[in-house]
Motif scaffolding. Sequence first.
Motif, PDB file in Angstrom:
ATOM      1  N   THR A 150       0.810  -1.223   0.000  1.00  0.00           N
ATOM      2  CA  THR A 150       0.000   0.000   0.000  1.00  0.00           C
ATOM      3  C   THR A 150       0.840   1.268   0.000  1.00  0.00           C
ATOM      4  N   SER A 160      -3.921   5.720  -2.967  1.00  0.00           N
ATOM      5  CA  SER A 160      -4.983   6.498  -2.329  1.00  0.00           C
ATOM      6  C   SER A 160      -6.290   5.720  -2.315  1.00  0.00           C
ATOM      7  N   ASP A 161      -6.539   4.939  -3.366  1.00  0.00           N
ATOM      8  CA  ASP A 161      -7.737   4.104  -3.438  1.00  0.00           C
ATOM      9  C   ASP A 161      -7.330   2.640  -3.498  1.00  0.00           C
ATOM     10  N   ILE A 162      -7.931   1.840  -2.648  1.00  0.00           N
ATOM     11  CA  ILE A 162      -7.622   0.415  -2.600  1.00  0.00           C
ATOM     12  C   ILE A 162      -8.392  -0.309  -3.705  1.00  0.00           C
ATOM     13  N   MET A 174       1.471  -3.362   4.598  1.00  0.00           N
ATOM     14  CA  MET A 174       1.330  -1.973   5.054  1.00  0.00           C
ATOM     15  C   MET A 174       2.493  -1.540   5.937  1.00  0.00           C
ATOM     16  N   ARG A 181      -2.961   6.780   8.021  1.00  0.00           N
ATOM     17  CA  ARG A 181      -4.206   7.342   7.506  1.00  0.00           C
ATOM     18  C   ARG A 181      -5.271   6.258   7.634  1.00  0.00           C
ATOM     19  N   ILE A 183      -7.920   3.470   6.695  1.00  0.00           N
ATOM     20  CA  ILE A 183      -8.150   2.553   5.575  1.00  0.00           C
ATOM     21  C   ILE A 183      -9.402   1.739   5.859  1.00  0.00           C
ATOM     22  N   ASP A 184     -10.024   1.251   4.809  1.00  0.00           N
ATOM     23  CA  ASP A 184     -11.176   0.375   4.970  1.00  0.00           C
ATOM     24  C   ASP A 184     -10.653  -1.055   5.093  1.00  0.00           C
ATOM     25  N   GLU A 265      -3.318  11.214  10.020  1.00  0.00           N
ATOM     26  CA  GLU A 265      -3.366  11.565   8.603  1.00  0.00           C
ATOM     27  C   GLU A 265      -3.256  13.080   8.423  1.00  0.00           C
TER      28      GLU A 265
END
Length: 362
Positions: A150, A160-162, A174, A181, A183-184, A265
């Motif tokens: 990541t 920025s987008d998974i 990670m 920041r 994360i989902d 973040e």
Amino acid sequence: MTRRAYNFNAGPAALPLEVLQQAQETFVDYNGIGMSLMEISHRSKEYEALNAETASLLLELLGIQSGYQVLFLGGGASMQFAQIPLNFLKPGTVGSYIITGSFSEKAYQEAQIVGEASIAASNKEGKWRSLPKASEIVIDPKSSYVHMTTNNTIEGSQWSDIPDTGGIPLIGDMTSGILSRPIDASKFGMIYAGAQKNLGPSGVTVAVIRDDLLAEEPKHLPVMLRYTTHAKNQSLYNTPPVHSIYMVNLVLKWVKEQGGVEAMEKRNVEKSKLLYDVIDASGGFYSGNIDADSRSIMNVTFRLPSEELEKQFVKESKDHNFVGLAGHRSVGGIRASAYNAVPHEACQALAEFMKDFQQRNS
């Protein structure tokens, strides 16, 4: 007290001063038990409580309420490059890898030793400058998992987008971005990280694994290499790195006290912006290694007009109390690793040094 250096090391990296001071106070006598944590039995009630609390804190900060287990493992993130395919790469399946830098490439190479691995996407031909777009990621339908990094420590890029991997479990390295920041976490079947960037000192690796991935025990593997072994024993099957886990515990509490991952973040964006603004306003004297939309807030990488100037920059930076600014030996250049524990004042001081260095050498 000795003046603290501006520590931009990529790892082992800066730790919060408050954490170091607290650990110092308890080093000889932990909670009045008459022993240091370096001496305590991992079967003691004191350590078992610490172990459980540390796992719970990590899940809380990741926003995970249930369905995952935290493991404390050895061997660093590099050990996970092999352990992941050993546990999850079954005959007739493929391990799919999104390759965006040196470490994800190493993970892919390890998987090839274990079984069949494929490249779902790669930006190597573009010299890692930008991350693949969602449309460029092609996942083999026989995949047992998809692996990604990541945040790319060496190159200085960050997702920025998974990516959406559908029903195929996504595994995220990670190591250099965890807790920097929000994360989902629900998008991942497994998250892992070496501690020595944002979690604590080296010596322990954390793995957060979804329950369904632990349902089947891979009995073809030696017991110590099975994730299920460590899950069933709450990471106490063998003697864990007790003091390293204690330090992780203190760092997690520090993150929570700072306002959690959202606060981290905000601070990290502000810190990295100080440096990127100098790079972008330098008229090309400083050139960023990564396109703006893929830049990392953890690892700021850039070049100067010549290698001679880069060497001079590093030399002079040491005279100004900066540590760890030389780029990774495989790529050269300059790298400022501004992890969670690096204070705002360190980045502000570096930004001012960069401006001054440019003015004197343009």
